[in-house]
Design a protein around this motif. Structure first.
Motif, PDB file in Angstrom:
ATOM      1  N   GLN A   1      44.669  44.943  49.180  1.00  0.00           N
ATOM      2  CA  GLN A   1      45.657  44.497  48.218  1.00  0.00           C
ATOM      3  C   GLN A   1      46.131  43.095  48.568  1.00  0.00           C
ATOM      4  O   GLN A   1      46.480  42.806  49.708  1.00  0.00           O
TER       5      GLN A   1
ATOM      6  N   THR B   1      40.645  42.524  40.464  1.00  0.00           N
ATOM      7  CA  THR B   1      41.453  43.706  40.208  1.00  0.00           C
ATOM      8  C   THR B   1      40.537  44.912  40.088  1.00  0.00           C
ATOM      9  O   THR B   1      39.599  44.910  39.282  1.00  0.00           O
TER      10      THR B   1
ATOM     11  N   ASP C   1      44.368  54.207  38.452  1.00  0.00           N
ATOM     12  CA  ASP C   1      45.072  53.549  39.540  1.00  0.00           C
ATOM     13  C   ASP C   1      44.471  52.149  39.654  1.00  0.00           C
ATOM     14  O   ASP C   1      43.251  52.004  39.730  1.00  0.00           O
TER      15      ASP C   1
ATOM     16  N   TRP D   1      44.720  48.108  41.411  1.00  0.00           N
ATOM     17  CA  TRP D   1      45.244  47.234  42.459  1.00  0.00           C
ATOM     18  C   TRP D   1      44.430  45.960  42.515  1.00  0.00           C
ATOM     19  O   TRP D   1      43.324  45.887  42.022  1.00  0.00           O
ATOM     20  N   SER D   2      45.033  44.915  43.091  1.00  0.00           N
ATOM     21  CA  SER D   2      44.306  43.654  43.243  1.00  0.00           C
ATOM     22  C   SER D   2      44.672  43.017  44.563  1.00  0.00           C
ATOM     23  O   SER D   2      45.537  43.483  45.277  1.00  0.00           O
TER      24      SER D   2
END
Length: 94
Positions: free
Chosen positions: A10, A74, A91, A93-94
């Protein structure tokens, strides 16, 4: 349903040229139900393949080509568990 991370963590901006992205679920999922995508900063889909390792409950996305160094990507994943319960939302995230 996941614990993630993988080789792109992340907030990472210095991705290796061809890393894999992993997501670990907290329960077994149906391999055919996994939708795992990676997008660049322009929201373009990064082509790649997904493999699911049932013993470790880990899905791995491997890009087909090279990723840009210094770019932000991402990842998004969704799946259905073996009891037939789908994740309420992907779900991301990046």
């Amino acid at each position: 349903m996941r614990d993630y991370f993988g080789e792109i963590e992340q907030g990472a901006t210095d991705a290796a040229l061809k890393p894999s992205v992993r997501a670990t679920f907290n329960e077994a999922v149906q391999a055919g139900s996994i939708a795992f995508t990676l997008r660049d900063a322009a929201n373009a889909l990064v082509p790649g393949s997904v493999v699911y390792d049932a013993p470790t409950k880990t899905a791995t996305f491997t890009p087909t080509g090279l990723l840009a160094v210094g770019a932000t990507y991402t990842a998004s994943i969704s799946a259905t568990d073996v009891a037939g319960n789908a994740m309420a939302a992907p779900d991301t995230w990046s």
